[in-house]
Design a protein around this motif. Sequence first.
Motif, PDB file in Angstrom:
ATOM      1  N   GLU A  37      61.975 -86.968  20.425  1.00  0.00           N
ATOM      2  CA  GLU A  37      62.668 -88.262  20.361  1.00  0.00           C
ATOM      3  C   GLU A  37      63.470 -88.502  21.632  1.00  0.00           C
ATOM      4  O   GLU A  37      63.472 -89.618  22.173  1.00  0.00           O
ATOM      5  CB  GLU A  37      63.590 -88.309  19.132  1.00  0.00           C
ATOM      6  N   ASP A  38      64.143 -87.469  22.134  1.00  0.00           N
ATOM      7  CA  ASP A  38      64.914 -87.611  23.377  1.00  0.00           C
ATOM      8  C   ASP A  38      63.996 -87.939  24.543  1.00  0.00           C
ATOM      9  O   ASP A  38      64.318 -88.789  25.392  1.00  0.00           O
ATOM     10  CB  ASP A  38      65.694 -86.327  23.675  1.00  0.00           C
ATOM     11  N   ALA A  39      62.829 -87.271  24.580  1.00  0.00           N
ATOM     12  CA  ALA A  39      61.890 -87.530  25.677  1.00  0.00           C
ATOM     13  C   ALA A  39      61.352 -88.951  25.588  1.00  0.00           C
ATOM     14  O   ALA A  39      61.176 -89.629  26.609  1.00  0.00           O
ATOM     15  CB  ALA A  39      60.744 -86.531  25.618  1.00  0.00           C
ATOM     16  N   ARG A  40      61.061 -89.449  24.357  1.00  0.00           N
ATOM     17  CA  ARG A  40      60.553 -90.793  24.174  1.00  0.00           C
ATOM     18  C   ARG A  40      61.605 -91.811  24.623  1.00  0.00           C
ATOM     19  O   ARG A  40      61.302 -92.795  25.303  1.00  0.00           O
ATOM     20  CB  ARG A  40      60.203 -91.024  22.708  1.00  0.00           C
ATOM     21  N   LYS A  41      62.865 -91.580  24.244  1.00  0.00           N
ATOM     22  CA  LYS A  41      63.940 -92.491  24.641  1.00  0.00           C
ATOM     23  C   LYS A  41      64.092 -92.505  26.162  1.00  0.00           C
ATOM     24  O   LYS A  41      64.291 -93.571  26.763  1.00  0.00           O
ATOM     25  CB  LYS A  41      65.265 -92.073  23.987  1.00  0.00           C
ATOM     26  N   GLU A  42      63.985 -91.322  26.749  1.00  0.00           N
ATOM     27  CA  GLU A  42      64.114 -91.183  28.189  1.00  0.00           C
ATOM     28  C   GLU A  42      62.978 -91.924  28.893  1.00  0.00           C
ATOM     29  O   GLU A  42      63.182 -92.612  29.889  1.00  0.00           O
ATOM     30  CB  GLU A  42      64.105 -89.708  28.562  1.00  0.00           C
ATOM     31  N   LEU A  43      61.759 -91.856  28.353  1.00  0.00           N
ATOM     32  CA  LEU A  43      60.611 -92.540  28.933  1.00  0.00           C
ATOM     33  C   LEU A  43      60.776 -94.057  28.813  1.00  0.00           C
ATOM     34  O   LEU A  43      60.464 -94.813  29.738  1.00  0.00           O
ATOM     35  CB  LEU A  43      59.326 -92.110  28.230  1.00  0.00           C
ATOM     36  N   ASN A  44      61.220 -94.465  27.647  1.00  0.00           N
ATOM     37  CA  ASN A  44      61.409 -95.892  27.423  1.00  0.00           C
ATOM     38  C   ASN A  44      62.509 -96.463  28.333  1.00  0.00           C
ATOM     39  O   ASN A  44      62.393 -97.586  28.813  1.00  0.00           O
ATOM     40  CB  ASN A  44      61.754 -96.185  25.971  1.00  0.00           C
ATOM     41  N   SER A  45      63.548 -95.701  28.553  1.00  0.00           N
ATOM     42  CA  SER A  45      64.635 -96.210  29.395  1.00  0.00           C
ATOM     43  C   SER A  45      64.230 -96.236  30.869  1.00  0.00           C
ATOM     44  O   SER A  45      64.666 -97.095  31.621  1.00  0.00           O
ATOM     45  CB  SER A  45      65.899 -95.397  29.194  1.00  0.00           C
ATOM     46  N   THR A  46      63.373 -95.335  31.298  1.00  0.00           N
ATOM     47  CA  THR A  46      62.956 -95.322  32.701  1.00  0.00           C
ATOM     48  C   THR A  46      61.829 -96.321  32.948  1.00  0.00           C
ATOM     49  O   THR A  46      61.648 -96.806  34.070  1.00  0.00           O
ATOM     50  CB  THR A  46      62.468 -93.926  33.134  1.00  0.00           C
ATOM     51  N   SER A  47      61.065 -96.655  31.957  1.00  0.00           N
ATOM     52  CA  SER A  47      59.951 -97.584  32.165  1.00  0.00           C
ATOM     53  C   SER A  47      60.434 -99.043  32.103  1.00  0.00           C
ATOM     54  O   SER A  47      59.756 -99.940  32.487  1.00  0.00           O
ATOM     55  CB  SER A  47      58.834 -97.343  31.173  1.00  0.00           C
ATOM     56  N   LEU A  48      61.576 -99.309  31.639  1.00  0.00           N
ATOM     57  CA  LEU A  48      62.062-100.689  31.583  1.00  0.00           C
ATOM     58  C   LEU A  48      62.554-101.142  32.858  1.00  0.00           C
ATOM     59  O   LEU A  48      62.742-101.503  33.773  1.00  0.00           O
ATOM     60  CB  LEU A  48      63.193-100.822  30.592  1.00  0.00           C
TER      61      LEU A  48
END
Length: 135
Positions: free
Chosen positions: A124-135
């Motif tokens: 979940e942390d990795a998914r959040k991190e990916l989502n925040s960097t891809s925006l």
Amino acid sequence: MNKAEEQYPVQTGSTFAKGIFIGGLLGAAAALLFAPKPGRELRGDLSEKVGIVTDRTKEVATVVGDKASELAKTVSSKTSDIAKTVNQGRNDVMDSVRKASADVANEASRASDEVAAASVEAKEDARKELNSTSL
């Protein structure tokens, strides 16, 4: 051990006692045979002595049999006690092993659950991190 001791070992007390007994019997027989008695009287004496020896032999055999029976009972009792003690010890060890095995299994299950939870959390942390960097 020197050569003389090897050639002529010291006899045990029971061997010595047997020798004295046999020597006594032979001496008594020789005394009876060489005594100036008529044949009929000598045969009567010999018969009497043989009867006495036979009776004593039977007494000794009875005593030995009784002692052997007592010894057999004692050995049987001690063997039974030892078997019970060994069996109880085996049962105690088996119980300890079962308990330790159950504790290890529980600990491994708990650790597995913790790793799974940490893995889900890391995902979940990795998914959040990916989502925040891809925006």
